[in-house]
Design a protein around this motif. Structure first.
Motif, PDB file in Angstrom:
ATOM      1  N   GLN A   1       4.029   9.704 -47.011  1.00  0.00           N
ATOM      2  CA  GLN A   1       3.588   8.829 -46.092  1.00  0.00           C
ATOM      3  C   GLN A   1       4.255   9.227 -44.683  1.00  0.00           C
ATOM      4  N   PRO A   2       5.784   9.696 -44.518  1.00  0.00           N
ATOM      5  CA  PRO A   2       6.010  10.444 -43.192  1.00  0.00           C
ATOM      6  C   PRO A   2       5.083  11.209 -42.877  1.00  0.00           C
ATOM      7  N   LEU A   3       4.808  12.316 -43.462  1.00  0.00           N
ATOM      8  CA  LEU A   3       3.766  13.262 -43.232  1.00  0.00           C
ATOM      9  C   LEU A   3       2.500  12.717 -42.646  1.00  0.00           C
ATOM     10  N   VAL A   4       1.713  11.819 -43.721  1.00  0.00           N
ATOM     11  CA  VAL A   4       0.494  11.172 -43.171  1.00  0.00           C
ATOM     12  C   VAL A   4       0.612  10.618 -41.856  1.00  0.00           C
ATOM     13  N   ALA A   5       1.525  10.093 -41.438  1.00  0.00           N
ATOM     14  CA  ALA A   5       1.841   9.351 -40.235  1.00  0.00           C
ATOM     15  C   ALA A   5       1.852  10.206 -38.984  1.00  0.00           C
ATOM     16  N   GLU A   6       2.095  11.427 -39.261  1.00  0.00           N
ATOM     17  CA  GLU A   6       2.338  12.403 -38.158  1.00  0.00           C
ATOM     18  C   GLU A   6       0.876  13.187 -38.264  1.00  0.00           C
ATOM     19  N   LEU A   7       0.007  12.966 -38.993  1.00  0.00           N
ATOM     20  CA  LEU A   7      -1.288  13.737 -38.947  1.00  0.00           C
ATOM     21  C   LEU A   7      -2.381  12.769 -38.485  1.00  0.00           C
ATOM     22  N   ARG A   8      -1.967  12.172 -37.308  1.00  0.00           N
ATOM     23  CA  ARG A   8      -2.816  11.380 -36.422  1.00  0.00           C
ATOM     24  C   ARG A   8      -4.218  12.102 -36.075  1.00  0.00           C
ATOM     25  N   GLY A   9      -5.313  11.518 -36.142  1.00  0.00           N
ATOM     26  CA  GLY A   9      -6.459  12.263 -35.924  1.00  0.00           C
ATOM     27  C   GLY A   9      -7.126  13.031 -36.825  1.00  0.00           C
ATOM     28  N   ILE A  10      -6.365  13.086 -38.258  1.00  0.00           N
ATOM     29  CA  ILE A  10      -6.950  14.030 -39.123  1.00  0.00           C
ATOM     30  C   ILE A  10      -7.459  13.077 -40.483  1.00  0.00           C
ATOM     31  N   ASP A  11      -8.406  13.367 -40.973  1.00  0.00           N
ATOM     32  CA  ASP A  11      -8.945  12.530 -41.924  1.00  0.00           C
ATOM     33  C   ASP A  11      -8.250  12.974 -43.292  1.00  0.00           C
ATOM     34  N   THR A  12      -7.053  12.040 -43.541  1.00  0.00           N
ATOM     35  CA  THR A  12      -6.106  12.372 -44.583  1.00  0.00           C
ATOM     36  C   THR A  12      -6.235  11.577 -45.892  1.00  0.00           C
ATOM     37  N   HIS A  13      -6.387  12.293 -46.930  1.00  0.00           N
ATOM     38  CA  HIS A  13      -6.445  11.712 -48.467  1.00  0.00           C
ATOM     39  C   HIS A  13      -5.113  11.992 -49.109  1.00  0.00           C
ATOM     40  N   THR A  14      -4.767  11.012 -49.968  1.00  0.00           N
ATOM     41  CA  THR A  14      -3.668  11.329 -50.753  1.00  0.00           C
ATOM     42  C   THR A  14      -4.131  10.941 -52.138  1.00  0.00           C
ATOM     43  N   VAL A  15      -3.688  11.650 -53.189  1.00  0.00           N
ATOM     44  CA  VAL A  15      -4.074  11.510 -54.763  1.00  0.00           C
ATOM     45  C   VAL A  15      -2.788  10.962 -55.450  1.00  0.00           C
ATOM     46  N   ALA A  16      -3.105  10.332 -56.633  1.00  0.00           N
ATOM     47  CA  ALA A  16      -1.780   9.716 -57.468  1.00  0.00           C
ATOM     48  C   ALA A  16      -2.133  10.504 -58.782  1.00  0.00           C
ATOM     49  N   LEU A  17      -1.220  11.538 -59.177  1.00  0.00           N
ATOM     50  CA  LEU A  17      -1.577  12.306 -60.181  1.00  0.00           C
ATOM     51  C   LEU A  17      -0.807  11.325 -61.481  1.00  0.00           C
ATOM     52  N   PRO A  18      -1.714  11.384 -62.488  1.00  0.00           N
ATOM     53  CA  PRO A  18      -1.584  10.601 -63.814  1.00  0.00           C
ATOM     54  C   PRO A  18      -0.324  11.214 -64.728  1.00  0.00           C
ATOM     55  N   SER A  19       0.058  12.380 -64.348  1.00  0.00           N
ATOM     56  CA  SER A  19       1.179  12.927 -65.188  1.00  0.00           C
ATOM     57  C   SER A  19       2.604  12.241 -64.904  1.00  0.00           C
ATOM     58  N   THR A  20       2.573  11.555 -63.675  1.00  0.00           N
ATOM     59  CA  THR A  20       3.809  11.130 -63.175  1.00  0.00           C
ATOM     60  C   THR A  20       3.823   9.529 -63.235  1.00  0.00           C
ATOM     61  N   GLY A  21       4.645   9.106 -63.802  1.00  0.00           N
ATOM     62  CA  GLY A  21       4.615   7.321 -63.778  1.00  0.00           C
ATOM     63  C   GLY A  21       5.737   6.821 -64.092  1.00  0.00           C
ATOM     64  N   HIS A  22       6.065   5.560 -64.348  1.00  0.00           N
ATOM     65  CA  HIS A  22       6.976   4.817 -65.103  1.00  0.00           C
ATOM     66  C   HIS A  22       7.273   4.421 -66.610  1.00  0.00           C
ATOM     67  N   ASP A  23       5.856   4.688 -67.007  1.00  0.00           N
ATOM     68  CA  ASP A  23       6.011   4.240 -68.489  1.00  0.00           C
ATOM     69  C   ASP A  23       5.333   5.650 -69.208  1.00  0.00           C
ATOM     70  N   PRO A  24       6.444   5.986 -69.963  1.00  0.00           N
ATOM     71  CA  PRO A  24       5.878   7.557 -70.968  1.00  0.00           C
ATOM     72  C   PRO A  24       4.753   7.227 -71.772  1.00  0.00           C
ATOM     73  N   ALA A  25       4.228   5.943 -72.200  1.00  0.00           N
ATOM     74  CA  ALA A  25       3.135   5.760 -72.798  1.00  0.00           C
ATOM     75  C   ALA A  25       1.924   5.891 -72.060  1.00  0.00           C
ATOM     76  N   THR A  26       1.887   6.002 -70.868  1.00  0.00           N
ATOM     77  CA  THR A  26       0.754   6.132 -69.960  1.00  0.00           C
ATOM     78  C   THR A  26       0.502   7.059 -69.406  1.00  0.00           C
ATOM     79  N   LEU A  27       1.513   8.352 -69.422  1.00  0.00           N
ATOM     80  CA  LEU A  27       1.225   9.420 -68.542  1.00  0.00           C
ATOM     81  C   LEU A  27       0.158  10.352 -68.945  1.00  0.00           C
ATOM     82  N   GLY A  28      -0.518  10.823 -68.052  1.00  0.00           N
ATOM     83  CA  GLY A  28      -1.290  11.885 -68.412  1.00  0.00           C
ATOM     84  C   GLY A  28      -0.858  13.295 -68.493  1.00  0.00           C
TER      85      GLY A  28
END
Length: 237
Positions: free
Chosen positions: A27-54
């Protein structure tokens, strides 16, 4: 997630985080990218529950879907492990103008995150075997990831880290996007997670190389400088 309206006639930007991280870290980088159509993705391989990791291939599917949803000309920036599923995902993505590998694993076919790290997880990580699923965490994240980040920001970043699916580290690349799509490699010259000498070897696979005097996480330590570099790449894409 999309932020900022499109302006300046630049391509859209999709940001792919690395292992253990989440879009919130960017998010600090996104905040600096003013005027640019910026998208982020959430990778399923990372998370807090081992049972749900992709796994890595699930990550690649998410990246491909995010790029397809943008539709128009797009640049994808992948950080660290994020370079692995990005390479897997985008060989046939017709709207991607360039891939930017930020201190990232720019792998070739048959390689995996672990195979290029000596055949096992990094020495500063720990493997946990669980009935719910095997996963990896980081023992000293401030030293490894956030060496030049201010303490308050670093502490917050640590609190947002999750686990990495062990399978994601083992799975090999079968499709190689950077052989079809132009690429830029950004070497972080003070990196303790992915040594600069290793980054330089990956960078030989890219069409151009940039360097930034930063640790592994310039999106937290130098977001304005990194945003300027990215904007320049977008302008030339």
């Amino acid at each position: 997630m999309s932020t900022h309206p499109t302006s300046q006639g630049l391509p859209s930007l999709v940001l792919v985080h690395g292992a253990w991280h989440r879009p919130e870290h960017l998010q600090p980088l996104v905040a600096e990218l003013r005027g640019i159509d910026t998208h982020t993705v959430a990778l399923p391989s990372t998370g807090h529950d081992p049972a749900t990791l992709g796994d890595m291939y699930a990550d690649a599917d998410v990246i491909a879907a995010a790029v397809a949803a943008v539709g128009g000309p797009t640049v994808v920036l992948a950080h660290s492990y994020g370079g692995v599923p990005t390479t897997q995902a985008l060989r046939d993505a017709g709207n991607v103008r360039r891939i930017v590998y930020l201190a990232a694993f720019q792998l070739d076919a048959g390689e995996s995150l672990f195979s290029v790290s000596g055949g096992s997880p990094m020495t500063w990580s720990s493997v946990h075997r669980s009935a719910a699923g095997d996963y990896v965490d980081v023992r000293t994240p401030v030293d490894v990831f956030y060496d030049d980040v201010d303490p308050v920001t670093a502490d917050r970043a640590v609190s947002q880290l999750g686990y990495l699916s062990y399978a994601a580290g083992e799975q090999v690349v079968t499709e190689v996007a950077w052989k079809e799509v132009p690429s830029t490699y950004v070497v972080c010259t003070a990196d303790k997670a992915l040594p600069p000498a290793v980054q330089e070897r990956f960078a030989r696979r890219a069409d151009e190389v940039r360097r930034i005097n930063a640790s592994h996480s310039p999106f937290l330590s130098q977001p304005a400088q990194l945003a300027r570099l990215i904007t320049d790449v977008l302008a030339r894409a």
